[in-house]
Design a protein around this motif. Structure first.
Motif, PDB file in Angstrom:
ATOM      1  N   SER A 218      -7.478   4.474   1.284  1.00  0.00           N
ATOM      2  CA  SER A 218      -8.851   4.938   1.311  1.00  0.00           C
ATOM      3  C   SER A 218      -9.039   6.034   0.265  1.00  0.00           C
ATOM      4  CB  SER A 218      -9.171   5.483   2.704  1.00  0.00           C
ATOM      5  OG  SER A 218     -10.444   6.049   2.710  1.00  0.00           O
ATOM      6  N   PRO A 219     -10.078   6.026  -0.533  1.00  0.00           N
ATOM      7  CA  PRO A 219     -11.096   4.984  -0.557  1.00  0.00           C
ATOM      8  C   PRO A 219     -10.586   3.664  -1.134  1.00  0.00           C
ATOM      9  CG  PRO A 219     -11.496   6.572  -2.321  1.00  0.00           C
ATOM     10  CD  PRO A 219     -10.356   7.111  -1.498  1.00  0.00           C
ATOM     11  N   ALA A 220     -11.330   2.591  -0.814  1.00  0.00           N
ATOM     12  CA  ALA A 220     -11.083   1.263  -1.368  1.00  0.00           C
ATOM     13  C   ALA A 220     -12.383   0.838  -2.042  1.00  0.00           C
ATOM     14  CB  ALA A 220     -10.700   0.289  -0.258  1.00  0.00           C
ATOM     15  N   VAL A 221     -12.351   0.744  -3.368  1.00  0.00           N
ATOM     16  CA  VAL A 221     -13.600   0.554  -4.115  1.00  0.00           C
ATOM     17  C   VAL A 221     -13.528  -0.617  -5.090  1.00  0.00           C
ATOM     18  CG1 VAL A 221     -14.050   3.053  -3.984  1.00  0.00           C
ATOM     19  CG2 VAL A 221     -12.950   2.098  -6.029  1.00  0.00           C
ATOM     20  N   ALA A 222     -14.695  -1.019  -5.589  1.00  0.00           N
ATOM     21  CA  ALA A 222     -14.774  -2.111  -6.575  1.00  0.00           C
ATOM     22  C   ALA A 222     -14.535  -1.565  -7.975  1.00  0.00           C
ATOM     23  CB  ALA A 222     -16.152  -2.771  -6.516  1.00  0.00           C
ATOM     24  N   GLY A 223     -13.757  -2.275  -8.763  1.00  0.00           N
ATOM     25  CA  GLY A 223     -13.563  -1.915 -10.170  1.00  0.00           C
ATOM     26  C   GLY A 223     -14.768  -2.334 -10.993  1.00  0.00           C
ATOM     27  N   SER A 224     -14.759  -1.996 -12.284  1.00  0.00           N
ATOM     28  CA  SER A 224     -15.954  -2.230 -13.094  1.00  0.00           C
ATOM     29  C   SER A 224     -16.233  -3.714 -13.329  1.00  0.00           C
ATOM     30  CB  SER A 224     -15.868  -1.472 -14.417  1.00  0.00           C
ATOM     31  OG  SER A 224     -14.755  -1.914 -15.142  1.00  0.00           O
ATOM     32  N   LEU A 225     -15.179  -4.549 -13.326  1.00  0.00           N
ATOM     33  CA  LEU A 225     -15.404  -5.980 -13.512  1.00  0.00           C
ATOM     34  C   LEU A 225     -16.125  -6.582 -12.294  1.00  0.00           C
ATOM     35  CD1 LEU A 225     -14.961  -8.657 -15.053  1.00  0.00           C
ATOM     36  CD2 LEU A 225     -12.743  -8.823 -13.935  1.00  0.00           C
ATOM     37  N   ILE A 226     -15.643  -6.241 -11.108  1.00  0.00           N
ATOM     38  CA  ILE A 226     -16.301  -6.756  -9.892  1.00  0.00           C
ATOM     39  C   ILE A 226     -17.724  -6.212  -9.800  1.00  0.00           C
ATOM     40  CG2 ILE A 226     -16.335  -6.507  -7.363  1.00  0.00           C
ATOM     41  CD1 ILE A 226     -13.585  -7.465  -7.220  1.00  0.00           C
ATOM     42  N   GLU A 227     -17.890  -4.949 -10.177  1.00  0.00           N
ATOM     43  CA  GLU A 227     -19.229  -4.361 -10.133  1.00  0.00           C
ATOM     44  C   GLU A 227     -20.183  -5.144 -11.045  1.00  0.00           C
ATOM     45  OE1 GLU A 227     -19.399  -0.318 -11.489  1.00  0.00           O
ATOM     46  OE2 GLU A 227     -21.202   0.076 -10.314  1.00  0.00           O
ATOM     47  N   LYS A 228     -19.675  -5.514 -12.231  1.00  0.00           N
ATOM     48  CA  LYS A 228     -20.497  -6.252 -13.194  1.00  0.00           C
ATOM     49  C   LYS A 228     -20.814  -7.661 -12.672  1.00  0.00           C
ATOM     50  CE  LYS A 228     -20.344  -7.534 -18.089  1.00  0.00           C
ATOM     51  NZ  LYS A 228     -19.387  -8.553 -18.576  1.00  0.00           N
TER      52      LYS A 228
ATOM     53  N   ALA B  23       0.822  -1.221   0.000  1.00  0.00           N
ATOM     54  CA  ALA B  23       0.000   0.000   0.000  1.00  0.00           C
ATOM     55  C   ALA B  23       0.848   1.259   0.000  1.00  0.00           C
ATOM     56  CB  ALA B  23      -0.933  -0.013   1.220  1.00  0.00           C
ATOM     57  N   ALA B  24       2.124   1.124   0.403  1.00  0.00           N
ATOM     58  CA  ALA B  24       2.975   2.293   0.638  1.00  0.00           C
ATOM     59  C   ALA B  24       3.143   3.183  -0.590  1.00  0.00           C
ATOM     60  CB  ALA B  24       4.350   1.837   1.134  1.00  0.00           C
ATOM     61  N   ASN B  25       3.026   2.577  -1.784  1.00  0.00           N
ATOM     62  CA  ASN B  25       3.260   3.363  -3.003  1.00  0.00           C
ATOM     63  C   ASN B  25       1.989   3.933  -3.612  1.00  0.00           C
ATOM     64  OD1 ASN B  25       6.163   2.919  -3.247  1.00  0.00           O
ATOM     65  ND2 ASN B  25       5.573   0.766  -3.515  1.00  0.00           N
ATOM     66  N   ALA B  26       0.848   3.804  -2.914  1.00  0.00           N
ATOM     67  CA  ALA B  26      -0.420   4.233  -3.521  1.00  0.00           C
ATOM     68  C   ALA B  26      -1.222   5.133  -2.593  1.00  0.00           C
ATOM     69  CB  ALA B  26      -1.238   3.002  -3.903  1.00  0.00           C
ATOM     70  N   ASP B  27      -2.205   5.829  -3.193  1.00  0.00           N
ATOM     71  CA  ASP B  27      -3.104   6.690  -2.409  1.00  0.00           C
ATOM     72  C   ASP B  27      -4.451   6.027  -2.190  1.00  0.00           C
ATOM     73  OD1 ASP B  27      -1.281   9.007  -2.454  1.00  0.00           O
ATOM     74  OD2 ASP B  27      -1.728   8.991  -4.610  1.00  0.00           O
ATOM     75  N   LEU B  28      -4.945   5.343  -3.219  1.00  0.00           N
ATOM     76  CA  LEU B  28      -6.236   4.686  -3.082  1.00  0.00           C
ATOM     77  C   LEU B  28      -6.218   3.327  -3.773  1.00  0.00           C
ATOM     78  CD1 LEU B  28      -8.474   5.525  -5.801  1.00  0.00           C
ATOM     79  CD2 LEU B  28      -7.418   7.614  -4.989  1.00  0.00           C
TER      80      LEU B  28
END
Ligand code: ADP
Ligand code: MG
Length: 401
Positions: free
Chosen positions: A168-178, A139-144
């Motif tokens: 944070s935020p931690a969200v679902a991508g479009s594939l998981i959403e589908k 996670a250290a190299n990212a913001d969300l």
């Protein structure tokens, strides 16, 4: 509980941000290391393109094979980086590690809209053990965080669950959403009649699905090797067919539950039997109550296909998990192909058709009908667990909507 999705974030939420995207790039390779099927890479493109078009810096993470916590050169993601680069028509920087200083400096050099691929996260034990320290380093190299790896969402690993503690935020991508839209929403809030077709080899591996779906569906169709356990439970002689002797009571219980719930319960009326488990076996089609001794049922018969077709005709939603027969051998693929053709036709009339399960998806693809279905799930085990009503850790860990 509904989860926050990438679609809920505005361009300004992601522009200029470093976004860790967990994808599933566990693609098949041939002996020379060439990708033989890039379905999973193509499935990840919408999420990546959505993010790059909004000016995000996309940092991709994936597992590949089972290197068991060690660096295995044949399990590097280098071929994936190359294919991704072709599909995205842009350079994809490939790291030889997924954590550490080299990754940090490559991320620091990224411009908005750039894409970088980390090395196989399973080169570290901390991935599958969901080690908090490893998750923190990832996670250290990212913001969300965006999770789009549906195929591994049923595993609580560092890159699918652990990292959400730090991003944070931690969200679902479009594939998981589908996947959630089709596999969850269709089951919970379907256009009716809703039918489930359940097959495959063993009833023991499908108990959870049948049990859960009996609470939701109007009709259930049973096929595959598991039918013989149901027949034997009814006192029918099944010859040398596959039977799970310790599941006879369960089979009775499931049939009784269907009756109790007013769910139409359909078993095949005829079967294709063979004198051995082989592509060149002698075969005959018989009624289910006249299976000869020593012969084994390896597919559903033509009358059953017709009966199933007729009972499916008025359905508005159909979920299919598990082949009707040993479709890997041409002689026993007619049942599976017949159902696939029926569903392809139903899709055309506005019925929602969903295929879940590794072998069922392979069968539909083999029949050349994959693009005629409403939804082909990209996750075998994950789609099964979702249909069983289980909570997937990789989805539970995401922010609520
Ligand atoms: P999925 O991966 O779609 O969930 P399963 O793994 O449960 O499906 O089952 C697929 C397997 O079931 C196939 O390999 C197929 O050959 C086998 N199978 C189907 N019908 C029979 C049968 N009558 N006897 C033995 N095996 C069968
Ligand atoms: Mg399978």
């Amino acid at each position: 509980m509904a989860k926050k999705a990438l679609a809920d974030l505005s361009a300004s939420d992601v522009a200029g941000k470093r976004v860790l995207v967990r994808a599933d790039f566990n693609v098949p390779l041939d002996d020379s290391g060439n990708i033989t099927d890039d379905t999973r890479i193509r499935a990840a493109l919408p999420t990546i393109q959505d993010l790059t078009s909004k000016g995000a810096k996309v940092i991709l993470a994936s597992h590949f094979g089972r290197p068991k916590g060690k660096v295995v050169d044949s399990m590097r993601l280098t071929p994936v980086a190359k294919r991704l680069s072709e599909k995205l028509s842009k350079d994809v920087v490939k790291c030889d590690d997924c954590i550490g200083d080299d990754v940090a400096s490559k991320v620091a050099a990224m411009s908005d809209g750039d894409v970088l691929l980390l090395e196989n996260v399973r080169f570290y034990d901390g991935e599958t053990s969901n080690d908090p320290e490893f998750a923190k380093q990832l996670a250290a190299n990212a913001d969300l965080y965006v999770n789009d790896a549906f195929g591994t969402a049923h595993r609580a690993h560092a890159s699918t669950a652990g990292v959400t503690e730090y991003l944070s935020p931690a969200v679902a991508g479009s594939l998981i959403e589908k996947e959630l839209k089709f596999l969850q929403e269709t089951v919970d809030n379907p256009q009716r009649p809703l039918a489930a077709i359940v097959g495959g080899s063993k009833v023991s591996s499908k108990i959870g699905v049948i049990e859960t779906l009996l609470d939701k569906v109007d009709k259930i169709f049973i096929g595959g090797g598991m039918i013989f356990t149901f027949y034997k439970a009814r006192g029918i002689n099944v010859g040398a067919s596959l039977v799970e002797e310790d599941k006879l009571d369960l089979a009775k219980k499931l049939e009784a539950k269907a009756k109790d719930k007013g769910v139409e319960f359909l078993l095949p009326t005829d079967v294709v039997v063979a004198d051995k488990f082989a592509a060149d076996a002698n075969t005959q089609t018989v009624g289910v109550d006249s299976i000869p001794d020593g012969w084994m049922g390896l597919d559903i018969g033509p009358d059953s296909i017709k009966t199933f077709q007729a009972a499916l005709a008025d359905c508005k939603s159909v979920i299919w998990n598990g082949p009707m027969g040993v479709f890997e051998m041409e002689a026993f693929a007619k049942g599976t192909n017949g159902i696939a053709t029926t569903l392809a036709g139903l899709t055309g009339t506005g019925c929602t058709t969903i295929i879940g399960g590794g072998d069922s998806v392979a069968a539909v693809e083999q029949a050349g009908l994959a693009d005629k279905m409403s939804h082909i799930s990209t996750g075998g085990g994950a789609s099964l667990e979702l249909l069983e009503g289980k909570t997937l850790p990789g989805i539970a860990a995401l922010d609520d909507a």
